[in-house]
Scaffold this active site. Structure first.
Site, mmCIF file in Angstrom:
data_model
loop_
_atom_site.group_PDB
_atom_site.id
_atom_site.type_symbol
_atom_site.label_atom_id
_atom_site.label_comp_id
_atom_site.label_asym_id
_atom_site.label_seq_id
_atom_site.Cartn_x
_atom_site.Cartn_y
_atom_site.Cartn_z
ATOM 1 N N CYS A 288 -0.216 6.085 10.062
ATOM 2 C CA CYS A 288 0.980 5.373 10.511
ATOM 3 C C CYS A 288 0.591 4.130 11.311
ATOM 4 O O CYS A 288 -0.221 4.201 12.237
ATOM 5 C CB CYS A 288 1.845 6.284 11.369
ATOM 6 S SG CYS A 288 2.564 7.681 10.476
ATOM 7 N N CYS B 205 6.369 -6.762 6.945
ATOM 8 C CA CYS B 205 7.512 -6.246 7.697
ATOM 9 C C CYS B 205 7.979 -7.317 8.672
ATOM 10 O O CYS B 205 7.157 -8.038 9.242
ATOM 11 C CB CYS B 205 7.127 -4.969 8.457
ATOM 12 S SG CYS B 205 8.504 -4.198 9.359
ATOM 13 N N CYS C 202 3.629 8.455 1.008
ATOM 14 C CA CYS C 202 4.177 7.477 1.938
ATOM 15 C C CYS C 202 4.241 6.142 1.200
ATOM 16 O O CYS C 202 3.203 5.636 0.761
ATOM 17 C CB CYS C 202 3.289 7.384 3.176
ATOM 18 S SG CYS C 202 3.830 6.191 4.398
ATOM 19 N N CYS D 213 1.700 -2.285 15.538
ATOM 20 C CA CYS D 213 1.687 -1.936 14.107
ATOM 21 C C CYS D 213 1.068 -3.072 13.316
ATOM 22 O O CYS D 213 1.511 -4.225 13.402
ATOM 23 C CB CYS D 213 3.112 -1.662 13.629
ATOM 24 S SG CYS D 213 3.263 -1.395 11.847
ATOM 25 N N CYS E 233 6.685 -5.076 15.457
ATOM 26 C CA CYS E 233 6.226 -4.179 16.521
ATOM 27 C C CYS E 233 4.752 -4.492 16.817
ATOM 28 O O CYS E 233 3.921 -4.498 15.899
ATOM 29 C CB CYS E 233 6.398 -2.719 16.119
ATOM 30 S SG CYS E 233 8.125 -2.257 15.825
ATOM 31 N N GLU F 35 0.831 -1.197 0.000
ATOM 32 C CA GLU F 35 0.000 0.000 0.000
ATOM 33 C C GLU F 35 0.865 1.246 0.000
ATOM 34 O O GLU F 35 1.993 1.247 0.506
ATOM 35 C CB GLU F 35 -0.915 0.007 1.231
ATOM 36 C CG GLU F 35 -1.911 -1.131 1.243
ATOM 37 C CD GLU F 35 -2.825 -1.120 2.460
ATOM 38 O OE1 GLU F 35 -3.706 -1.983 2.518
ATOM 39 O OE2 GLU F 35 -2.657 -0.256 3.346
#
Length: 409
Positions: free
Chosen positions: A401, A143, A136, A150, A147, A123
């Protein structure tokens, strides 16, 4: 592209990581097709000649892709029709297939989900502000940094993206701007705009119609420093003067990292004055080990030391990103500790962007209370640390974010 959040998406093939598990090596998958944006100008010339064509055709292809933003071979009228399709097939293959596009902020924010050649999904988020147009972008599908607050990190790492796949997100956004499909951005009275690490208070407002992208932030899906070669290749394509690249200013590019210390030092040595954004989220190792598992490899002090070295090498002020999580990391004493640690390394080298935690599905955490958030900011400012709450664009379309997860596109 349809604005249809109910579109069928392929099921993710990556197993979700165990709590605290780090993934540095991306799973092996079929390589993306070679693309012009993977190659330096000299490599493009060699590639065209290897196909049996004149070397200057590489410059023509570059002009169509980077400068004219051409999408159809039929528009490349300076290329002989007999070789046009072959050149486009071999050096400008399709990399991103549009899946879903969702808008927010009265059309000034557009989140796009893209299918890659192997079915992986990434995305990107395009945003217009009064003084800049920021995109962005993602550098990995998923990933590996895990975390827990996230959505991307919780999904695990599917694969690294190629340099061209990273660049193509920016080119697609530039085409959107050229077509006039992004609405005018309204002012953000309170909150730092994404991509506003530089002091551009004297910059004129951007046009409300088609305009150029001014800022690129590696804050989408993935840890770019874990895909170092492709990320640097993309940055060079973004900053190479047109028509060899998009001709963006390196000062308008922000590289975000959770704190891969060797990667930060390597980036400092590249000689490209991009802004470094360190996602810290806690000033003490005990909490950061839980919130940012990479801290078990490189501690808070080691990450801050690397950030300060980056400033010393490049002269570029570093941004500290800090997601404020209610009753977890938003204590006044943690603001004081952060201020003390930053000042211990010097003055004027850093800026802090607290970010109200954006909600993600199934998360046990939520954003700090407004009063606590304000106190955190005031305590940092009392230490002389420039501090600005980060604007949270696109939260209602899962485009803010920490919310990019592909499956919820």
């Amino acid at each position: 592209m349809p604005e249809n959040p109910a579109v069928d998406l392929p099921e993710p093939t990556t197993e979700k990581p165990r709590p605290g598990q780090l993934t540095f090596t991306a799973p092996r998958r079929g390589k993306p097709p070679r693309h012009l944006a993977d190659l330096s100008p000299s490599e493009r010339k060699e590639a065209v000649e290897a196909l049996g064509h004149k070397g200057f055709r590489a410059k023509q292809l570059s002009m169509h892709y980077f400068e004219r933003l051409v999408e159809s071979p039929e528009e490349m009228t300076d290329l002989p029709k007999a070789i046009r399709d072959d050149l486009v097939r071999d050096l400008l293959p399709p990399l991103l297939t549009p899946l879903v596009q969702r808008t927010a902020d009265d059309g000034a924010t557009i989140k796009s989900a893209w299918r890659l050649h192997d079915g992986a999904i990434v995305e990107s988020v395009l945003m217009r502000y009064p003084k800049r147009v920021t995109i962005c972008i993602s550098s990995q599908a998923g990933c590996g940094m895990n975390c827990p607050f996230c959505a991307t990190g919780q999904a695990g790492l599917t694969r690294n993206m190629s340099a061209a796949e990273i660049v193509e997100q920016v080119v697609q956004a530039a085409r959107t701007l050229r077509h006039g499909d992004l609405a005018a951005g309204s002012a953000t009275p309170e909150g730092a705009e994404l991509g506003s690490e530089d002091d551009d208070s004297t910059a004129p407002p951007v046009s409300s119609g088609p305009s150029r992208i001014s800022n690129v932030v590696f804050m989408g899906m993935g840890e770019a420093l874990a895909n170092y070669k492709a990320a640097i290749g993309a940055i060079r394509r973004l900053t190479d003067p047109a028509p060899d690249g998009l001709g963006l200013s390196a000062r308008g590019i922000t590289m975000s990292t959770v704190g891969l210390v060797p990667g930060i030092d390597k980036l400092a040595a590249e000689g490209i004055p991009v802004t470094l954004a360190l996602s810290l989220h806690a000033p003490d190792d005990e909490l950061r080990n839980e919130l940012v598992p990479i801290n078990t490899r490189w501690s808070v002090d080691e990450a801050l030391d690397a950030a300060y070295r980056y400033y010393g090498t490049t002269g570029r002020r570093v941004s500290i990103e800090y997601a404020l999580i209610r009753d977890i990391n938003d204590h006044a004493w943690r603001a004081d500790l952060l201020g003390e640690k930053l000042n211990a390394r010097g003055r004027g080298w850093v800026h802090v962007n607290p970010i109200p935690l954006n909600p993600t599905p199934g998360s046990k955490w939520t954003a700090s209370r407004p009063g606590v958030e304000q106190q955190f900011v005031e305590r940092l400012r009392a230490h002389g640390i420039p501090t600005t709450i980060r604007d949270t664009r696109g939260q209602d379309i899962d485009g803010a974010c920490g919310q990019l997860a592909a499956a919820t596109a």
